[in-house]
Design a protein around this motif. Sequence first.
Motif, PDB file in Angstrom:
ATOM      1  N   THR A 272       1.313  -1.113   0.095  1.00 26.32           N
ATOM      2  CA  THR A 272       0.163  -0.053  -0.308  1.00 26.32           C
ATOM      3  C   THR A 272       1.079   0.942   0.133  1.00 26.32           C
ATOM      4  O   THR A 272       2.103   1.501   0.541  1.00 26.32           O
ATOM      5  N   GLY A 273       0.756   2.008  -0.532  1.00 28.06           N
ATOM      6  CA  GLY A 273       1.146   3.214  -0.525  1.00 28.06           C
ATOM      7  C   GLY A 273       1.146   3.835  -2.260  1.00 28.06           C
ATOM      8  O   GLY A 273       0.432   3.700  -3.084  1.00 28.06           O
ATOM      9  N   ARG A 274       1.741   5.283  -2.210  1.00 27.72           N
ATOM     10  CA  ARG A 274       1.991   6.019  -3.829  1.00 27.72           C
ATOM     11  C   ARG A 274       3.331   5.009  -4.353  1.00 27.72           C
ATOM     12  O   ARG A 274       4.477   5.038  -3.995  1.00 27.72           O
ATOM     13  N   VAL A 275       2.707   5.165  -5.956  1.00 26.20           N
ATOM     14  CA  VAL A 275       3.559   3.846  -6.546  1.00 26.20           C
ATOM     15  C   VAL A 275       4.766   4.500  -7.012  1.00 26.20           C
ATOM     16  O   VAL A 275       4.856   6.019  -7.761  1.00 26.20           O
ATOM     17  N   THR A 276       5.687   4.574  -6.676  1.00 24.06           N
ATOM     18  CA  THR A 276       6.723   5.262  -8.199  1.00 24.06           C
ATOM     19  C   THR A 276       8.040   4.233  -8.342  1.00 24.06           C
ATOM     20  O   THR A 276       8.400   5.208  -9.192  1.00 24.06           O
ATOM     21  N   ARG A 277       7.217   3.225  -9.044  1.00 23.70           N
ATOM     22  CA  ARG A 277       8.173   2.253  -9.910  1.00 23.70           C
ATOM     23  C   ARG A 277       7.257   1.209 -10.124  1.00 23.70           C
ATOM     24  O   ARG A 277       6.534   0.286  -9.134  1.00 23.70           O
ATOM     25  N   ILE A 278       6.977   0.142 -11.282  1.00 21.17           N
ATOM     26  CA  ILE A 278       6.690  -0.405 -11.729  1.00 21.17           C
ATOM     27  C   ILE A 278       7.336  -0.954 -13.165  1.00 21.17           C
ATOM     28  O   ILE A 278       7.517  -1.086 -13.185  1.00 21.17           O
ATOM     29  N   GLY A 279       7.569  -2.702 -12.576  1.00 22.84           N
ATOM     30  CA  GLY A 279       8.218  -2.896 -12.487  1.00 22.84           C
ATOM     31  C   GLY A 279       7.643  -4.058 -14.159  1.00 22.84           C
ATOM     32  O   GLY A 279       6.269  -4.037 -13.954  1.00 22.84           O
ATOM     33  N   THR A 280       8.104  -4.786 -15.043  1.00 23.48           N
ATOM     34  CA  THR A 280       7.285  -5.365 -16.749  1.00 23.48           C
ATOM     35  C   THR A 280       6.377  -6.470 -15.930  1.00 23.48           C
ATOM     36  O   THR A 280       6.847  -7.245 -14.563  1.00 23.48           O
ATOM     37  N   LEU A 281       5.798  -7.037 -16.775  1.00 24.03           N
ATOM     38  CA  LEU A 281       5.595  -8.414 -16.297  1.00 24.03           C
ATOM     39  C   LEU A 281       6.513  -9.705 -17.084  1.00 24.03           C
ATOM     40  O   LEU A 281       5.443 -11.050 -17.429  1.00 24.03           O
ATOM     41  N   ASP A 282       7.615  -9.163 -17.321  1.00 26.92           N
ATOM     42  CA  ASP A 282       7.335 -10.512 -17.805  1.00 26.92           C
ATOM     43  C   ASP A 282       7.997 -11.788 -17.071  1.00 26.92           C
ATOM     44  O   ASP A 282       8.243 -12.723 -17.972  1.00 26.92           O
ATOM     45  N   ARG A 283       8.248 -11.789 -15.677  1.00 27.39           N
ATOM     46  CA  ARG A 283       8.614 -12.657 -14.769  1.00 27.39           C
ATOM     47  C   ARG A 283       7.170 -12.979 -14.736  1.00 27.39           C
ATOM     48  O   ARG A 283       7.459 -14.501 -14.169  1.00 27.39           O
ATOM     49  N   VAL A 284       5.903 -12.790 -14.695  1.00 24.07           N
ATOM     50  CA  VAL A 284       4.554 -12.998 -14.538  1.00 24.07           C
ATOM     51  C   VAL A 284       3.950 -13.741 -15.833  1.00 24.07           C
ATOM     52  O   VAL A 284       3.699 -15.196 -15.311  1.00 24.07           O
ATOM     53  N   LEU A 285       4.821 -13.220 -16.863  1.00 24.34           N
ATOM     54  CA  LEU A 285       4.140 -14.055 -17.480  1.00 24.34           C
ATOM     55  C   LEU A 285       5.188 -15.214 -18.003  1.00 24.34           C
ATOM     56  O   LEU A 285       4.520 -16.409 -18.756  1.00 24.34           O
ATOM     57  N   ALA A 286       6.626 -15.239 -17.284  1.00 19.21           N
ATOM     58  CA  ALA A 286       7.087 -16.821 -17.772  1.00 19.21           C
ATOM     59  C   ALA A 286       6.461 -17.579 -16.865  1.00 19.21           C
ATOM     60  O   ALA A 286       7.635 -18.895 -17.138  1.00 19.21           O
ATOM     61  N   ALA A 287       6.467 -17.224 -15.778  1.00 16.83           N
ATOM     62  CA  ALA A 287       5.950 -18.279 -14.543  1.00 16.83           C
ATOM     63  C   ALA A 287       5.065 -19.455 -15.302  1.00 16.83           C
ATOM     64  O   ALA A 287       4.501 -19.058 -16.188  1.00 16.83           O
ATOM     65  N   GLU A 288       5.160 -20.637 -14.586  1.00 13.47           N
ATOM     66  CA  GLU A 288       4.696 -22.242 -15.231  1.00 13.47           C
ATOM     67  C   GLU A 288       3.433 -21.910 -14.765  1.00 13.47           C
ATOM     68  O   GLU A 288       2.685 -20.980 -14.108  1.00 13.47           O
TER      69      GLU A 288
END
Length: 405
Positions: free
Chosen positions: A332-348
């Motif tokens: 929770t809090g104000r968003v300062t950085r958003i990572g890519t979805l690459d690792r999410v999409l590569a997950a099993e």
Amino acid sequence: MTTVLFVGAGRHQRRAIEQARARGLRVAAVDRNRDAPGLAAADVSEVVDFADVGAVVAAGRRAGADGVLTVSADRAVPVVAAVAEELRLPGIGFDTARLLTHKRAMRETLGRAGLPQPPFAALRSAADVDAALAAVPFPAVLKPVDSGGQRAVFRIESREELERDLPEAIAESPTGEALLEAFVPGIELNGIVVARGGEPAVITLSDRLRPPGIGFGVGWIHVYPPSLPPAQVAVAERVAADAVRALGLRDAIAFPQLIASRDGSVAVVEVAARIPGGQMADLVRHAVGVDLVEVALRQALGEDAPDGVALPQFRQPLAIRFFTASPGPLPTGRVTRIGTLDRVLAAEGVVQADTYLQLGETIRPVRRDGDRRGYVIAVADAPEEALRRAEHAATLLEVEVEAAA
């Protein structure tokens, strides 16, 4: 060229608009938000508040609409029905649309049909509290009769809580009315039903898991198939189909929500007449191979939706995990950085994922559907493994925040 009018052009509608154009249709769209992403995706767009039915009818007439529909927007359902009647296009009818978007009218209709549902009472002011409490036991659920997105939905444990939260529930209702209904413990189910010629077919039933606390009404995990014994699944399918019949839907996609209790019974929570949000269209596509947008487009245009389009083609266990705040994977809090979805999409097992997070926005504890800031869909040979994969993949999105001011 055949033209279809979309009422509402937000994030969910944009994908459907793009699909309609890829199908070779000319698309017109209206939305009160000039920055709505679907307006840019349409062939013809107008900034129109769909609360103004006459303005939407006029926009449809100017566009030469051959069909009209909405996706995900519950408040647009009666508008779509009114436009269809005015322009003499296929639709569910305005009276039916009202039943499907006014929870008291829906409850009364389901009650006359003898369908299982919790005790309920309507309230317009504090003067109605005594009568409501005489009809509905605690714990109870308080909600506006004609709103959506889990706005102003409260679990009520006492008279004091009812009196405290009632003004907010009434304020969220365009008609100034709230509904109090008994809380039914059990497994909540999302159903998808396709009605053709008045005959409903249950396409999917899936578990709808909810967080603890004030956001208890938000579905933050969906799992298909449901975790019920076969006999209770059969009961749920029968109740879902009977509810759709009772509410008068003939050619439409319906979204019944049910509660399956430990004693084997199933009760109706409510029914919507639209493709639902919350990635349910994606669940249906990945789980059984039915494209709900294609079905909706055909029905809006008065075309047949044959078995090969409208009925399940296979069965694939899956789970959807939404990106939400604690105890979900997001901080929770104000968003300062958003990572890519690459690792999410590569997950099993992951077949789809997306995020709606924006730099500078504030992530808050879950209270309403809009607090879901993306999702992961994972498949597996069993629903339990699909859920494990989805929950693991959801932890792989890196988001940094700072304390909100």
